[in-house]
Write a protein that holds these residues in place. Structure first.
Motif, mmCIF file in Angstrom:
data_model
loop_
_atom_site.group_PDB
_atom_site.id
_atom_site.type_symbol
_atom_site.label_atom_id
_atom_site.label_comp_id
_atom_site.label_asym_id
_atom_site.label_seq_id
_atom_site.Cartn_x
_atom_site.Cartn_y
_atom_site.Cartn_z
ATOM 1 N N GLY A 28 0.883 -1.133 0.022
ATOM 2 C CA GLY A 28 0.013 -0.056 -0.058
ATOM 3 C C GLY A 28 0.789 1.339 -0.081
ATOM 4 N N GLN A 29 2.177 1.240 -0.372
ATOM 5 C CA GLN A 29 2.896 2.428 -0.224
ATOM 6 C C GLN A 29 3.080 3.176 -1.802
ATOM 7 O OE1 GLN A 29 4.298 4.059 2.072
ATOM 8 N NE2 GLN A 29 4.313 2.973 3.792
ATOM 9 N N ASP A 30 2.752 4.185 -1.939
ATOM 10 C CA ASP A 30 3.047 4.544 -3.256
ATOM 11 C C ASP A 30 4.601 4.815 -3.682
ATOM 12 O OD1 ASP A 30 4.291 6.926 -2.334
ATOM 13 O OD2 ASP A 30 2.205 8.032 -2.054
ATOM 14 N N PRO A 31 4.978 5.006 -4.960
ATOM 15 C CA PRO A 31 6.188 4.871 -5.178
ATOM 16 C C PRO A 31 7.276 5.795 -4.531
ATOM 17 C CG PRO A 31 5.152 4.841 -7.102
ATOM 18 C CD PRO A 31 4.178 4.999 -6.012
ATOM 19 N N ILE A 32 6.761 6.795 -4.146
ATOM 20 C CA ILE A 32 7.605 7.880 -3.298
ATOM 21 C C ILE A 32 7.866 7.184 -1.791
ATOM 22 C CG2 ILE A 32 7.818 9.973 -2.425
ATOM 23 C CD1 ILE A 32 6.021 10.901 -4.701
ATOM 24 N N GLY A 33 6.702 6.675 -1.210
ATOM 25 C CA GLY A 33 6.636 6.067 -0.048
ATOM 26 C C GLY A 33 7.727 4.967 -0.064
ATOM 27 N N LEU A 34 7.331 4.100 -0.975
ATOM 28 C CA LEU A 34 8.162 2.902 -0.968
ATOM 29 C C LEU A 34 9.685 3.165 -1.143
ATOM 30 C CD1 LEU A 34 7.760 -0.048 -1.816
ATOM 31 C CD2 LEU A 34 8.530 0.433 -3.934
ATOM 32 N N GLY A 35 9.808 4.234 -1.921
ATOM 33 C CA GLY A 35 11.498 4.421 -2.095
ATOM 34 C C GLY A 35 12.039 4.965 -0.747
ATOM 35 N N MET A 36 11.090 5.927 -0.182
ATOM 36 C CA MET A 36 11.694 6.343 1.233
ATOM 37 C C MET A 36 11.726 5.342 2.244
ATOM 38 S SD MET A 36 9.764 8.904 3.777
ATOM 39 C CE MET A 36 9.678 7.139 4.853
ATOM 40 N N LEU A 37 10.871 4.345 2.280
ATOM 41 C CA LEU A 37 10.977 3.224 3.241
ATOM 42 C C LEU A 37 12.213 2.594 3.032
ATOM 43 C CD1 LEU A 37 7.295 1.641 4.021
ATOM 44 C CD2 LEU A 37 9.166 2.350 5.465
ATOM 45 N N LEU A 38 12.509 2.100 1.691
ATOM 46 C CA LEU A 38 13.498 1.346 1.265
ATOM 47 C C LEU A 38 14.863 2.030 1.850
ATOM 48 C CD1 LEU A 38 12.840 0.110 -2.062
ATOM 49 C CD2 LEU A 38 13.226 -1.369 -0.256
ATOM 50 N N SER A 39 15.061 3.417 1.766
ATOM 51 C CA SER A 39 16.337 4.085 2.014
ATOM 52 C C SER A 39 16.322 4.000 3.638
ATOM 53 C CB SER A 39 16.324 5.296 1.222
ATOM 54 O OG SER A 39 15.452 6.024 1.474
ATOM 55 N N LEU A 40 15.078 4.457 4.088
ATOM 56 C CA LEU A 40 15.259 4.261 5.438
ATOM 57 C C LEU A 40 15.482 3.234 6.298
ATOM 58 C CD1 LEU A 40 14.401 6.940 7.165
ATOM 59 C CD2 LEU A 40 12.084 5.749 7.634
ATOM 60 N N ILE A 41 15.201 2.117 5.738
ATOM 61 C CA ILE A 41 15.318 0.576 6.284
ATOM 62 C C ILE A 41 16.878 0.751 6.273
ATOM 63 C CG2 ILE A 41 15.081 -1.769 6.186
ATOM 64 C CD1 ILE A 41 12.382 -1.335 5.445
#
Lengths: 260, 267
Positions: free
Chosen positions: B175-188
């Motif tokens: 349920g993450q949009d591409p921006i949220g997804l990218g942010m989460l990936l880099s955050l992890i």
């Protein structure tokens, strides 16, 4: 036949297992470690949610039940010319029986079902699991304050119910039906014993408070976290709590007033 | 491989777990290395989330054990278990925010329960964590006012509030949009590197997960089907792994739930 016996056995075992789970849950909620200040604050908030917010239904029901009692009682008592005993009849019925029982039934419907649904939804949305993973025991944080709040609120609501019921009775008896105010109140006062009538009623409502709230929080905690599961558990809370109240009431009445 | 086992934060030892009549794991053994990102992947219903719950002690193994930093999780007392959990963070699939608390209070919650920090310091830490997930501006909102993806980010801020040594992510990308997804990936990735966190990521988003993972754990058919680096996984010629990577319908993992033959059933 064997099938029937097996089903009976399995059913009984399931029931006993549920009782065991409920007892363990309650014991862990009550006897676990906790910070006293925090628990007190949480409990107070729940007293507001389950107690104060139930006040309106208790006040209205109490008033009407008192009024109906006076009306019904009068039509019978007047045949024997003893309508002065109306105050005594209203007060005793309310303090001994109707106060604790009707309050507990209303409480099960109003607050018990809400407790079950709230805890159930917290379970379904993983809030209970996330409390656990944060290192907070949901039994202490969620169940215990709600349980104590129910145990505290119900007796108080029951006393309020009895008081407002007596006023309702007086309203109908004195103002409408014309019973003498002096004899109404004097009879009520002399016939009602603080220990035998009022305190026994309070003891009943304490027992009902424990049982109804216990059933409500357990049904919420133990339910299957789906929409249908929450619906089932809410229904169970109201049905089981009502039956438990009526059954226990007979037992308690037999012990208190039946010379058992 | 040997050094990994020696420096394992979580060790899974002959783990068997059964739910109702269904066997989820059958004698599974493996370990999750400290300070790395481990991706747990596998077909739906193979018990990936169950593994996280076993590590967190929310479920008890039927046989075998799960050890966290050398301690068997299911044998801890209730108090010890809650103390242990304060050292872990978990991001639930739904976010699982407390609906009656604001975003700020949700993130402050673990700090208030587990520390004696004064109000000013709590405020500072909470705003710092919210800044990290890009939601400092939403601090005063209630969770219901946020989208599902944002709720997940608040939940992440809450999970890292106490600076845990390990975070478990349960389907963080759903349920993450591409921006949220990218942010989460880099955050992890950043959390893992900057804080030396151990991360376990359960996910179906294979490409994204493998792009940040150091270590892959593939569970299928009640056991560990593959353990190793993402590169080794792609190079593997195991048909199970290949079917999973290519998304093939036919292979060792059955597409159909077990049942009678279609022809027999419609007759």
């Amino acid at each position: 036949m064997m099938d029937w016996v097996a089903r009976l056995g399995r059913g009984s075992l399931d029931r006993i297992a549920v009782l065991g789970r409920a007892t363990v849950m309650l014991a862990q909620a009550i006897f676990g470690r906790s910070q006293v200040g925090v628990s007190w604050r949480l409990t107070l908030a729940q007293v507001h949610a389950v107690g104060v917010l139930s006040l309106s239904i208790i006040l209205v029901s109490g008033l009407f039940i008192g009024m109906v009692l006076a009306l019904q009682g009068y039509t019978i008592l007047v045949d024997y010319g003893s309508e002065q005993a109306l105050g005594q009849m209203v007060a005793l019925s309310l303090a001994r029986e109707l106060g604790p029982v009707v309050t507990a039934l209303l409480f099960a419907g109003r607050a018990g079902s809400a407790l079950t649904a709230e805890i159930g939804l917290m379970k379904a949305t993983e809030q209970l699991a996330s409390l656990e993973m944060i290192g907070v025991d949901p039994l202490r944080r969620v169940i215990a304050p709600r349980f104590w709040a129910g145990c505290i609120s119900l007796p108080i609501l029951s006393i309020i119910f009895v008081a407002i019921g007596c006023l309702g009775g007086a309203l109908v008896g004195i103002v409408w039906l014309g019973v003498d105010a002096g004899s109404f109140w004097a009879n009520m006062q002399s016939a009602t014993d603080f220990g035998a009538d009022i305190m026994n009623g309070v003891i009943k409502s304490i027992v009902f408070g424990v049982v109804v709230t216990w059933i409500a929080v357990f049904q919420g905690y133990d339910l299957e976290p789906t929409a249908a599961g929450i619906a089932r558990a809410t229904t169970k809370t109201v049905v089981y709590a009502s039956l438990a109240v009526l059954g226990l009431d007979f037992f308690l009445t037999a012990v208190m007033f039946g010379e058992l | 491989m040997v050094s990994e086992t020696q420096d394992a934060l979580v060790e899974i030892d002959a783990l068997t777990f059964q739910r109702d009549d269904r066997l989820i794991y059958d004698g599974m053994t493996g370990s999750i290395p400290r300070g790395r990102i481990t991706a747990v992947v596998g077909p739906s219903g193979t018990g990936k989330t169950t593994l996280l719950r076993l590590i967190g002690g929310q479920l008890k193994p039927t046989r075998g054990e799960v050890r966290y930093a050398g301690e068997a999780v299911h044998r801890l007392s209730r108090d010890a278990l809650f103390r242990l959990r304060a050292r872990m963070g978990m991001l639930f699939q739904s976010g699982a925010l407390f609906t009656e608390l604001s975003v700020f209070e949700n993130v402050a919650f673990p700090l208030r329960v587990h520390t004696d920090l004064d109000e000013e310091l709590i405020r500072f830490v909470v705003l710092m964590k919210l800044e990290a997930v890009g939601l400092r501006g939403a601090a005063e909102l209630m969770p219901q006012a946020l989208s599902g993806g944002m709720q997940r980010r608040v939940a992440l801020a809450r999970a890292i509030a106490l600076d845990p040594e390990m975070i478990m992510y349960d389907e963080p990308f759903v349920g993450q949009d591409p921006i949220g997804l990218g942010m989460l990936l880099s955050l992890i990735k950043e959390l893992n590197q900057a804080l030396g966190l151990t991360s376990i990521v359960v996910s179906h988003d294979l490409k994204e997960t493998l792009s940040i993972a150091d270590h892959v754990f593939m569970i299928a058919n009640q056991r560990l089907a593959f353990v190793g680096s993402p590169a080794a996984m792609e190079a593997s010629d195991d048909p199970l792994v290949q079917q999973f990577l290519s998304g093939g319908r036919d292979g060792p993992v059955a597409f159909h739930y077990p049942g009678p033959r279609f022809q027999d059933q419609i007759r």
